[in-house]
Design an enzyme around this catalytic site. Structure first.
Site, PDB file in Angstrom:
ATOM      1  N   GLU A   1     -13.672   5.108 -16.007  1.00 38.12           N
ATOM      2  CA  GLU A   1     -13.799   6.431 -16.331  1.00 38.12           C
ATOM      3  C   GLU A   1     -14.156   6.559 -17.801  1.00 38.12           C
ATOM      4  O   GLU A   1     -12.996   5.994 -18.670  1.00 38.12           O
ATOM      5  CB  GLU A   1     -12.825   7.368 -15.895  1.00 38.12           C
ATOM      6  CG  GLU A   1     -12.501   7.593 -14.417  1.00 38.12           C
ATOM      7  CD  GLU A   1     -11.430   8.300 -14.078  1.00 38.12           C
ATOM      8  OE1 GLU A   1     -11.451   8.853 -13.094  1.00 38.12           O
ATOM      9  OE2 GLU A   1     -10.418   8.116 -14.723  1.00 38.12           O
TER      10      GLU A   1
ATOM     11  N   SER B   1      -3.912   7.113 -17.994  1.00 31.70           N
ATOM     12  CA  SER B   1      -4.345   7.585 -16.777  1.00 31.70           C
ATOM     13  C   SER B   1      -3.968   9.079 -16.631  1.00 31.70           C
ATOM     14  O   SER B   1      -4.390   9.571 -15.632  1.00 31.70           O
ATOM     15  CB  SER B   1      -3.548   6.765 -15.803  1.00 31.70           C
ATOM     16  OG  SER B   1      -2.291   6.912 -16.017  1.00 31.70           O
TER      17      SER B   1
ATOM     18  N   ASN C   1      -7.477  10.084 -10.532  1.00 30.76           N
ATOM     19  CA  ASN C   1      -6.170  10.514 -10.331  1.00 30.76           C
ATOM     20  C   ASN C   1      -5.987  12.014  -9.746  1.00 30.76           C
ATOM     21  O   ASN C   1      -5.358  12.459  -9.259  1.00 30.76           O
ATOM     22  CB  ASN C   1      -5.446  10.299 -11.534  1.00 30.76           C
ATOM     23  CG  ASN C   1      -5.198   8.941 -11.640  1.00 30.76           C
ATOM     24  OD1 ASN C   1      -4.864   8.017 -10.612  1.00 30.76           O
ATOM     25  ND2 ASN C   1      -4.697   8.352 -12.478  1.00 30.76           N
TER      26      ASN C   1
ATOM     27  N   HIS D   1     -10.627   4.686 -19.225  1.00 35.74           N
ATOM     28  CA  HIS D   1      -9.667   4.265 -18.219  1.00 35.74           C
ATOM     29  C   HIS D   1     -10.026   3.405 -17.171  1.00 35.74           C
ATOM     30  O   HIS D   1     -10.955   3.622 -16.175  1.00 35.74           O
ATOM     31  CB  HIS D   1      -9.303   5.945 -17.339  1.00 35.74           C
ATOM     32  CG  HIS D   1      -8.266   5.796 -16.311  1.00 35.74           C
ATOM     33  ND1 HIS D   1      -8.215   6.338 -15.117  1.00 35.74           N
ATOM     34  CD2 HIS D   1      -7.210   4.853 -16.207  1.00 35.74           C
ATOM     35  CE1 HIS D   1      -7.080   6.023 -14.554  1.00 35.74           C
ATOM     36  NE2 HIS D   1      -6.650   5.285 -15.109  1.00 35.74           N
TER      37      HIS D   1
END
Length: 649
Positions: A433, A400, A471, A421
């Site tokens: 992702e 991540s 993120n 991800h």
């Protein structure tokens, strides 16, 4: 007529809807329908309406909505009323009309069928009025006619849900008059002595008090629909439809409907992009999952559920026991909810293998690494896996925070490596992702996009950068919260404001759920990658919690103290003692701006820098991965409405 074929047979007319590719109501199809009904009017005979495509009609052309709804109110009313009058002609013709429905009949497409005197549905047909998902109510008679056919209570539930129902269910509740899969059956039913004018003479529904729904952001359409369904019960068909138009136009010209329509258009653009980026087929048959933690177990379950053979590999049997426990928990949940049966669960278990030996990865042509979030450990594990797997196997990391380009260092085939991800919990969160590193090949990207879709996920292609997409934009938001909390602002009030804004939970609870230690680690990574925009907050409430070994939900206390509820879930019971009694000099709007402006700015930069290809994909990814309120469309769209960014819509 370009979108309709009209043929006169000895005893009846056949009207075939055959717009290019799919049937949707645009200006051309509506004009051609008008012309076709004029011909039938001149030479009346029973009329059969059906589709030449896989689906009947998929509703109105949503791409035209922004233009249509931007017109002056009276013009929008005239446009919607004109289509209502066109549909009413199907009931006023001196002959019976029958809609023979196949595939999906949605929105205006089902309203066309409802306007006919009778409806026969093919066995695979599904019908629905999904306007509520766009912040609208039905506008072409759907709410009025469904109430008269199935009763107000059932119709209200049907319209408010926005979900299509099966042919069998439609027949049972009165929306369909017959079921039949052949045109011969439809013609025989049409010529069986049916009564004309039934469509305009439906009896008023029995009285029912529709529960009111509060009119507040996020449910403006639901509130309007509940009120509309109450009022139309005592009105004539004409008066009820006039009221329906009035309510429709009020909703259509609202900011909430504009956002939801754009959200739909974004979602379609997102799907097109993902399809274009994906390989035409999935070559993967065997998936290796490295790391038997919660994420590894979730990924393994999802892959086995989707039909792949799976090997879960970890260093010890104790670690593998954790993955087995997670998979058993997921299987039990699916059984309890009726999503799977015992046979299906047994088949999933048969596709799952657990091993400590490296050579168990030999048949794998896809590997997902989900081990500890440390560069050295991940690189070592990936190098081992590459040596053990079959030639040309694709390697991926579920990291991540760590750079995909950096992780590729030391791999013999860096072109066959990328980020994949997933979000926690894996079976629930739809976003994946797919992260392209500096050396990742186009073929690897294409195969991973197809693989993620085969898992039932919604992949978005992201270019490698700290935090990737989701993120990267989340942590400016959490950093802003961290600073407010450290400055003594009431955490419970901040959470209340942001939940009121539309987030599933406020940033205090979110930080606890993610884990304070995880948040601090990710914040540090962001600070290293973007020191000017995302420096470590000073002072930092999260780091204060971490220093006290309070990690959030998983340790029982973070910003909140957690207790187990009746369903066995850890839920926030009260603020931690040191945060009680906090005050705030900020208004609700100032709190929202303080937290949301950094998120919006960072998302705009992600588009500008090419981290993600478009505003539509960026905003949709935030809905799928962060739970951003769908009725605000997306952070960029909303931020542009606020005047914080421009040029994205």
């Amino acid at each position: 007529m370009n979108t309709i074929e009209l043929i006169r047979h000895a005893e009846h007319w056949e009207l075939s809807l055959q717009a290019p590719k799919v049937n949707v109501f645009n200006e051309q199809l509506l004009t051609d329908l008008h012309d076709a009904l004029n011909q039938v009017d001149v030479d009346p005979a029973p009329l059969l309406i059906f589709s030449a495509h896989r689906d009947f009609v998929l509703g109105a052309d949503v791409t035209a909505f922004p233009t249509w709804f931007a017109d002056p109110t009276e013009r929008v009313i005239d446009r919607i009323s004109a289509t209502q009058r066109l549909f009413d002609r199907l009931g006023s013709l001196p002959i019976p009309t029958l809609a023979w429905v196949n595939g999906f009949a949605l929105g205006g497409g089902f309203e066309l069928a409802l306007a006919c005197d009778y409806r026969m549905l093919q066995s695979g047909a599904r019908v629905g009025l999904p306007e509520v998902t766009l912040g609208l109510c039905p506008g072409w008679g759907g709410s009025v006619r469904s109430a008269r056919l199935m009763g107000t209570q059932a119709a209200t539930d049907f319209v408010l849900s926005g979900r299509p129902i099966t042919a069998e269910r439609s027949h049972k509740v009165g929306l369909a008059d017959a079921l039949g899969d052949s045109k011969g059956e439809a013609i025989a039913f049409l010529l069986s002595g049916l009564t004309p004018d039934r469509g305009l003479n439906l009896p008023a529904p029995a009285a029912y008090e529709v529960p009111s729904i509060e009119s507040k952001p996020g449910q403006m359409a639901q509130s309007a629909i509940s009120s509309l369904m109450n009022q139309i019960q005592t009105l004539s068909l004409d008066a009820a439809q006039a009221l329906e138009v009035k309510v429709f136009v009020e909703l259509a010209q609202s900011s909430e409907a504009a956002a939801l329509v754009q959200r739909y258009l974004n979602d379609q653009a997102y799907k097109r992009a993902a399809k274009k980026q994906a390989a035409s087929g999935v070559k993967t048959t065997h998936v290796g999952v490295l790391g038997a933690g919660i994420m590894g177990g979730g990924i393994a379950w999802q892959a086995a559920l989707s039909g792949f053979e799976v090997v879960v590999r970890d260093l010890t049997q104790e670690a593998l026991t954790l993955a087995r426990a997670e998979i058993e928990r997921l299987a039990a949940g699916a059984l309890k909810k009726g999503r799977l049966n015992e046979r299906q669960v047994a088949e999933i278990h048969a596709r799952l293998n657990f091993a400590t030996e490296l050579d168990a990865l030999a048949p794998c042509d896809m590997v997902v690494e989900a081990v500890t979030e440390r560069l050295d450990i991940k690189q070592a594990v990936l190098r081992e896996a590459q040596s053990a797997c079959r030639d040309q196997a694709l390697l991926t990391s579920n990291t991540s925070t760590i750079s995909i380009t950096q992780l590729a260092g030391g791999l013999a085939q860096a072109d066959a490596f990328a980020g994949l991800h997933f979000f926690n919990p894996v079976p629930v969160m739809p976003l994946v992702e797919v992260i392209r590193g500096r050396n990742t090949s186009d073929q690897t990207v294409a195969e991973l996009m197809a693989f993620a879709a085969a898992l039932g996920k919604r992949p978005v292609l992201v270019n490698d950068c700290p935090g990737f997409l989701v993120n990267r934009v989340l942590f400016p938001y959490l950093n802003a919260f961290d600073s407010l909390a450290a400055d003594g602002h009431d955490i419970a009030n901040i959470d209340r404001v942001m939940q009121g804004y539309g987030w599933p939970m406020g940033p205090g609870v979110l930080s606890d759920v993610i884990g304070i230690d995880t948040c601090v680690h990710a914040s540090d990574v962001m600070a290293q990658g973007f020191p000017d925009r995302m420096p470590v907050p000073e002072p930092s409430a999260m780091r204060e919690r971490l220093n006290c070994a309070q990690f959030g939900q998983k340790s029982g206390q973070g910003f909140y103290r957690y207790e187990t509820d009746a369903r066995g879930r850890l839920m926030p019971a009260e603020l931690a003692p040191e945060y009680r009694g906090g005050g705030s000099t900020l208004s609700d709007s100032e709190i929202i701006e303080c937290l949301m402006r950094p998120l919006v700015r960072e998302l705009a930069l992600c588009v500008d820098e090419g981290v993600v290809a478009s505003a539509a994909e960026a905003d949709t990814a935030c809905l799928l991965g962060l739970g951003f309120p769908r009725w605000r469309c997306g952070p960029l769209y909303w931020g542009q409405q606020m005047g914080w960014v421009k040029g994205y819509y």
